[in-house]
Design a protein around this motif. Structure first.
Motif, mmCIF file in Angstrom:
data_model
loop_
_atom_site.group_PDB
_atom_site.id
_atom_site.type_symbol
_atom_site.label_atom_id
_atom_site.label_comp_id
_atom_site.label_asym_id
_atom_site.label_seq_id
_atom_site.Cartn_x
_atom_site.Cartn_y
_atom_site.Cartn_z
ATOM 1 N N TRP A 118 3.749 -0.202 -2.491
ATOM 2 C CA TRP A 118 3.267 -1.574 -2.276
ATOM 3 C C TRP A 118 2.796 -1.774 -0.840
ATOM 4 O O TRP A 118 1.771 -2.405 -0.593
ATOM 5 C CB TRP A 118 4.400 -2.547 -2.621
ATOM 6 C CG TRP A 118 4.111 -3.996 -2.405
ATOM 7 C CD1 TRP A 118 4.591 -4.787 -1.394
ATOM 8 C CD2 TRP A 118 3.291 -4.853 -3.205
ATOM 9 N NE1 TRP A 118 4.120 -6.074 -1.517
ATOM 10 C CE2 TRP A 118 3.327 -6.139 -2.632
ATOM 11 C CE3 TRP A 118 2.537 -4.635 -4.365
ATOM 12 C CZ2 TRP A 118 2.629 -7.211 -3.181
ATOM 13 C CZ3 TRP A 118 1.850 -5.704 -4.914
ATOM 14 C CH2 TRP A 118 1.900 -6.968 -4.317
ATOM 15 N N ARG A 119 3.532 -1.215 0.097
ATOM 16 C CA ARG A 119 3.202 -1.422 1.516
ATOM 17 C C ARG A 119 1.975 -0.620 1.948
ATOM 18 O O ARG A 119 1.245 -1.043 2.843
ATOM 19 C CB ARG A 119 4.385 -1.008 2.398
ATOM 20 C CG ARG A 119 5.685 -1.741 2.116
ATOM 21 C CD ARG A 119 5.697 -3.114 2.715
ATOM 22 N NE ARG A 119 6.986 -3.763 2.475
ATOM 23 C CZ ARG A 119 7.130 -5.016 2.100
ATOM 24 N NH1 ARG A 119 6.060 -5.780 1.928
ATOM 25 N NH2 ARG A 119 8.318 -5.534 1.907
ATOM 26 N N THR A 120 1.753 0.540 1.334
ATOM 27 C CA THR A 120 0.722 1.449 1.837
ATOM 28 C C THR A 120 -0.593 1.394 1.068
ATOM 29 O O THR A 120 -1.614 1.855 1.579
ATOM 30 C CB THR A 120 1.235 2.897 1.827
ATOM 31 O OG1 THR A 120 1.623 3.263 0.490
ATOM 32 C CG2 THR A 120 2.435 3.041 2.752
ATOM 33 N N THR A 121 -0.590 0.833 -0.144
ATOM 34 C CA THR A 121 -1.824 0.827 -0.918
ATOM 35 C C THR A 121 -2.832 -0.157 -0.335
ATOM 36 O O THR A 121 -2.468 -1.191 0.245
ATOM 37 C CB THR A 121 -1.552 0.469 -2.389
ATOM 38 O OG1 THR A 121 -2.773 0.586 -3.127
ATOM 39 C CG2 THR A 121 -1.034 -0.956 -2.532
ATOM 40 N N THR A 122 -4.104 0.159 -0.512
ATOM 41 C CA THR A 122 -5.171 -0.775 -0.126
ATOM 42 C C THR A 122 -5.670 -1.555 -1.343
ATOM 43 O O THR A 122 -6.567 -2.378 -1.227
ATOM 44 C CB THR A 122 -6.341 -0.003 0.504
ATOM 45 O OG1 THR A 122 -6.824 0.981 -0.431
ATOM 46 C CG2 THR A 122 -5.909 0.673 1.790
ATOM 47 N N VAL B 73 6.941 -9.748 -5.695
ATOM 48 C CA VAL B 73 7.285 -8.393 -5.269
ATOM 49 C C VAL B 73 8.138 -8.440 -4.000
ATOM 50 O O VAL B 73 9.126 -7.693 -3.870
ATOM 51 C CB VAL B 73 6.017 -7.550 -5.040
ATOM 52 C CG1 VAL B 73 6.372 -6.206 -4.389
ATOM 53 C CG2 VAL B 73 5.298 -7.307 -6.365
ATOM 54 N N GLU B 74 7.790 -9.327 -3.062
ATOM 55 C CA GLU B 74 8.584 -9.438 -1.837
ATOM 56 C C GLU B 74 10.013 -9.861 -2.145
ATOM 57 O O GLU B 74 10.968 -9.415 -1.504
ATOM 58 C CB GLU B 74 7.933 -10.436 -0.860
ATOM 59 C CG GLU B 74 6.604 -9.959 -0.285
ATOM 60 C CD GLU B 74 6.727 -8.634 0.465
ATOM 61 O OE1 GLU B 74 7.768 -8.395 1.116
ATOM 62 O OE2 GLU B 74 5.783 -7.826 0.404
ATOM 63 N N LEU B 75 10.187 -10.726 -3.149
ATOM 64 C CA LEU B 75 11.535 -11.101 -3.569
ATOM 65 C C LEU B 75 12.254 -9.906 -4.178
ATOM 66 O O LEU B 75 13.413 -9.618 -3.846
ATOM 67 C CB LEU B 75 11.471 -12.244 -4.588
ATOM 68 C CG LEU B 75 12.801 -12.653 -5.238
ATOM 69 C CD1 LEU B 75 13.755 -13.220 -4.186
ATOM 70 C CD2 LEU B 75 12.558 -13.678 -6.353
ATOM 71 N N ARG C 221 14.357 -0.919 -3.927
ATOM 72 C CA ARG C 221 13.119 -0.332 -3.415
ATOM 73 C C ARG C 221 12.108 -0.057 -4.520
ATOM 74 O O ARG C 221 10.956 0.247 -4.245
ATOM 75 C CB ARG C 221 13.408 0.962 -2.653
ATOM 76 C CG ARG C 221 14.097 2.033 -3.483
ATOM 77 C CD ARG C 221 14.258 3.336 -2.710
ATOM 78 N NE ARG C 221 12.983 3.984 -2.503
ATOM 79 C CZ ARG C 221 12.398 4.790 -3.387
ATOM 80 N NH1 ARG C 221 12.965 5.018 -4.565
ATOM 81 N NH2 ARG C 221 11.244 5.346 -3.101
ATOM 82 N N VAL C 222 12.538 -0.129 -5.790
ATOM 83 C CA VAL C 222 11.642 0.089 -6.921
ATOM 84 C C VAL C 222 11.453 -1.232 -7.659
ATOM 85 O O VAL C 222 12.413 -1.958 -7.915
ATOM 86 C CB VAL C 222 12.190 1.160 -7.886
ATOM 87 C CG1 VAL C 222 11.244 1.344 -9.071
ATOM 88 C CG2 VAL C 222 12.384 2.488 -7.156
ATOM 89 N N VAL C 223 10.200 -1.525 -7.998
ATOM 90 C CA VAL C 223 9.851 -2.779 -8.670
ATOM 91 C C VAL C 223 9.262 -2.458 -10.037
ATOM 92 O O VAL C 223 8.443 -1.547 -10.177
ATOM 93 C CB VAL C 223 8.816 -3.573 -7.837
ATOM 94 C CG1 VAL C 223 8.384 -4.848 -8.567
ATOM 95 C CG2 VAL C 223 9.395 -3.913 -6.465
ATOM 96 N N VAL C 224 9.703 -3.211 -11.042
ATOM 97 C CA VAL C 224 9.152 -3.104 -12.387
ATOM 98 C C VAL C 224 8.370 -4.380 -12.673
ATOM 99 O O VAL C 224 8.856 -5.489 -12.410
ATOM 100 C CB VAL C 224 10.257 -2.928 -13.447
ATOM 101 C CG1 VAL C 224 9.665 -2.931 -14.852
ATOM 102 C CG2 VAL C 224 11.028 -1.643 -13.194
#
Length: 318
Positions: free
Chosen positions: A126-130, A169-171, A177-180
């Motif tokens: 999430w942090r690194t994708t453009t 997602v931030e919540l 560290r993994v989001v579904v």
């Protein structure tokens, strides 16, 4: 008089479900048949400190009424295994698989169990994708964003736009560290309880969650005085039976033992059922839907507690 079995009831823990666990633990303590069991309350605080050190000779069997990470994910189960203590509920592997929503879905897919369309990604992704839309583009609005390892509807958001997705997602990454991210569908929410050993478990009657709004959040589950479920659910017999069969399949898919609650989405207009998740230590007060489903199936709350302790002893050979 036969000597009573000493039952350590674990409650609390460092997860966000600490308060829910305390409620469940007190309910179990109150329900233990005192003529057969000597209750021993053990509270684990938010820092993971235990109020009593457990060891063989001090307790005979452990009832870990712990929800969420640390207590429901195999960590405590592994500790009890090293101590050689019989305990209620699923073992290390089943607990870990059921707690992790990505591992759970892999187990279900491998066994051909129907689930909702979904994607998952890490906080690093999430942090690194453009192209954050690219992470979820296979789904349509609305979507449900969840931390992979959490329960009791904590950290979950219903999102209908990219702005809401960012917030959701931030919540979620505040808990794991993994989001579904799951596809939202118009459906009735059903539950079914499973009780028993690996080989011959039983399924309860089917219940339906009374969802007022888009979904049943933490406040509706634990803080509201409204009736949260209809048990048994008003369903065609074919659907009710399919729920029971799928519940047993889901239980076996993770290697369940003792108890679990299986949650479903039922698309009434198509007749399709989707297994949403399996919980290896669901909310466990007499008001909880798991206990109520078994009460409607002819098993009272004290008898349910007694049966689970006997299953724990049977597994250990005690």
């Amino acid at each position: 008089m036969t000597e009573r079995l000493r039952v350590a009831v674990l409650a609390g823990g460092p997860s966000a479900e600490h308060e829910v666990s305390l409620q469940s633990g007190q309910a179990v303590l109150d329900a233990l048949p005192k003529e057969r069991y000597e209750p021993m309350p053990v509270v684990i605080d938010r820092q993971g400190r235990w109020s009593l050190e457990l060891r063989r000779g001090v307790v005979d069997v452990v009832f870990p009424v712990l929800h969420g990470p640390y207590g429901e994910d195999g960590v405590v189960q592994g500790h009890l295994e090293t101590l050689g203590l019989p305990y209620v509920g699923c073992g290390v592997l089943a607990s870990a698989v059921a707690m992790d929503k990505t591992a759970m879905r892999r187990a279900f897919l491998a066994d051909g169990i129907p689930i909702t369309p979904h994607v998952w990604f890490t906080e690093h992704d999430w942090r690194t994708t453009t192209d954050r839309w690219g992470l979820v583009k296979s789904l349509d609005w609305p979507m449900y964003v969840k931390p992979a390892n959490m329960g009791s509807s904590i950290g979950i958001s219903r999102v209908t736009s990219m702005e809401e997705l960012h917030t959701g997602v931030e919540l979620a990454v505040g808990y794991d560290r993994v989001v579904v991210v799951e596809q939202g569908i118009i459906a009735r929410e059903l539950i079914c309880g499973v009780l028993g050993d690996h080989d011959t478990p039983d399924a309860s009657v089917t219940g339906e969650l009374n969802v007022h709004g888009d979904w049943l959040d933490y406040e509706a589950k634990y803080l509201s005085h409204s009736e949260i479920a209809t048990i048994p659910a008003a369903l065609p017999e074919r659907i009710a039976e399919e729920v029971r069969e799928l519940s047993l399949r889901a239980y076996r898919a993770i290697g369940g033992y003792g108890l679990a609650r299986v949650d479903f989405l039922y698309e009434e207009h198509t007749g399709n059922l989707h297994v949403l998740e399996i919980n290896t230590m669901p909310g466990f007060t007499p008001r909880s839907v798991y206990a109520r489903a078994w009460e409607a199936s002819g098993l009272s709350y004290p008898d349910l507690v007694d049966r689970l302790i006997n299953l724990a002893l049977a597994r250990s050979g005690a």
